[in-house]
Design a protein around this motif. Structure first.
Motif, mmCIF file in Angstrom:
data_model
loop_
_atom_site.group_PDB
_atom_site.id
_atom_site.type_symbol
_atom_site.label_atom_id
_atom_site.label_comp_id
_atom_site.label_asym_id
_atom_site.label_seq_id
_atom_site.Cartn_x
_atom_site.Cartn_y
_atom_site.Cartn_z
ATOM 1 N N THR A 161 38.549 36.405 40.599
ATOM 2 C CA THR A 161 37.358 36.309 39.752
ATOM 3 C C THR A 161 37.674 35.560 38.467
ATOM 4 O O THR A 161 36.905 34.705 38.021
ATOM 5 N N GLU A 162 38.839 35.849 37.897
ATOM 6 C CA GLU A 162 39.222 35.171 36.657
ATOM 7 C C GLU A 162 39.501 33.689 36.907
ATOM 8 O O GLU A 162 39.154 32.834 36.094
ATOM 9 N N GLY A 163 40.126 33.391 38.047
ATOM 10 C CA GLY A 163 40.391 31.998 38.382
ATOM 11 C C GLY A 163 39.105 31.214 38.557
ATOM 12 O O GLY A 163 38.986 30.072 38.108
ATOM 13 N N GLU A 164 38.131 31.817 39.215
ATOM 14 C CA GLU A 164 36.832 31.158 39.387
ATOM 15 C C GLU A 164 36.148 30.941 38.037
ATOM 16 O O GLU A 164 35.606 29.859 37.779
ATOM 17 N N ARG A 165 36.190 31.941 37.186
ATOM 18 C CA ARG A 165 35.574 31.807 35.860
ATOM 19 C C ARG A 165 36.212 30.674 35.074
ATOM 20 O O ARG A 165 35.526 29.896 34.398
ATOM 21 N N ARG A 166 37.540 30.590 35.143
ATOM 22 C CA ARG A 166 38.256 29.538 34.419
ATOM 23 C C ARG A 166 37.819 28.165 34.916
ATOM 24 O O ARG A 166 37.520 27.262 34.118
ATOM 25 N N CYS A 167 37.746 27.992 36.229
ATOM 26 C CA CYS A 167 37.361 26.694 36.793
ATOM 27 C C CYS A 167 35.915 26.356 36.460
ATOM 28 O O CYS A 167 35.601 25.210 36.095
ATOM 29 N N ARG A 168 35.026 27.334 36.585
ATOM 30 C CA ARG A 168 33.622 27.083 36.253
ATOM 31 C C ARG A 168 33.482 26.674 34.780
ATOM 32 O O ARG A 168 32.687 25.780 34.449
ATOM 33 N N ARG A 169 34.251 27.333 33.934
ATOM 34 C CA ARG A 169 34.198 27.024 32.500
ATOM 35 C C ARG A 169 34.690 25.602 32.236
ATOM 36 O O ARG A 169 34.074 24.852 31.466
ATOM 37 N N LEU A 170 35.777 25.212 32.884
ATOM 38 C CA LEU A 170 36.332 23.881 32.680
ATOM 39 C C LEU A 170 35.415 22.787 33.232
ATOM 40 O O LEU A 170 35.416 21.658 32.733
ATOM 41 N N LEU A 171 34.643 23.116 34.268
ATOM 42 C CA LEU A 171 33.776 22.128 34.896
ATOM 43 C C LEU A 171 32.374 22.095 34.293
ATOM 44 O O LEU A 171 31.583 21.201 34.619
ATOM 45 N N ALA A 172 32.059 23.053 33.446
ATOM 46 C CA ALA A 172 30.681 23.205 32.967
ATOM 47 C C ALA A 172 30.166 21.948 32.279
ATOM 48 O O ALA A 172 29.029 21.516 32.506
ATOM 49 N N GLY A 173 30.978 21.340 31.424
ATOM 50 C CA GLY A 173 30.539 20.160 30.691
ATOM 51 C C GLY A 173 30.243 18.993 31.615
ATOM 52 O O GLY A 173 29.191 18.351 31.514
ATOM 53 N N ALA A 174 31.169 18.719 32.546
ATOM 54 C CA ALA A 174 30.972 17.613 33.478
ATOM 55 C C ALA A 174 29.791 17.881 34.396
ATOM 56 O O ALA A 174 29.026 16.968 34.731
#
Length: 210
Positions: free
Chosen positions: A8-21
């Protein structure tokens, strides 16, 4: 050590990093979109690939690729293009809420824009897929652990007009060689999922005319 990118934390991290793009690129016009399916095969996190049919027309027949294709005017955005094409090619319906975000676009030699869309499809039995034989010759998964091993990584240097022009990554020793734009997208994905475990030879491949 392979990070737990499917937690869950890994998914959150990736979603956060991709949010801007994702916010910037999702609705921007593009020629094509592909889905980068993050799945679990036999308990191991993996990426799902297709081998395009050799009967297809065009330059990319017989190539390894992620499921995807040209954007249709009826598609709402590139995410819907990637999900629609995946359903048509593999019979795999991926809910939109499983999409983590949009990765950096890539460009072919004709400067055609291809937008990769990362999604988690969960545990997957490859035998359950129903690939469209007109478009897909084979379906296979490569575990992240395989892709992250340096012995399975390489680079191809290309020349134009007798001079060095650009370098692209290659992933080896699987059922089929992963190269070209699919390898570039794979590299972007590994940099996102496993930043400490993946050390690319080049900080960023120089794409043709890009």
């Amino acid at each position: 050590m392979l990070p737990d990118c499917l937690s869950t934390e890994g998914e959150r991290r990736c979603r956060r990093l991709l949010a801007g793009a994702t916010a910037r690129l999702r609705a921007r016009p593009a020629a094509a979109a592909v889905l980068v399916p993050l799945c679990v095969v036999r308990g191991a996190p993996a990426l799902l690939y297709t081998l395009r049919s050799s009967r297809l027309a065009g330059r990319h027949k017989g190539d390894v690729s992620f499921p995807g294709g040209k954007c249709d005017p009826a598609d709402q955005d590139v995410v819907h293009t990637a999900l629609r094409e995946t359903r048509e090619e593999l019979g795999l319906a991926v809910p939109e809420e499983h999409v983590w975000g949009v990765l950096q676009p890539v460009y072919d030699q004709r400067k055609v824009t291809v937008v990769p869309v990362l999604a988690s499809v969960g545990p997957l039995d490859l035998q359950s897929l129903r690939p469209n034989a007109e478009e897909v010759e084979d379906v296979f998964a490569l575990p992240l652990d395989h892709l992250l091993q340096t012995r399975n990584q390489g680079y191809t240097h290309f020349c134009q007009g007798g001079r060095f022009s650009y370098t692209l990554p290659v992933f080896l020793h699987g059922p089929h060689r992963v190269w070209g734009l699919t390898a570039v997208i794979t590299e972007f994905t590994l940099q996102l999922l496993a930043p400490g475990a993946y050390q690319p030879y080049l900080a960023r491949p120089k794409l043709p005319n890009g």
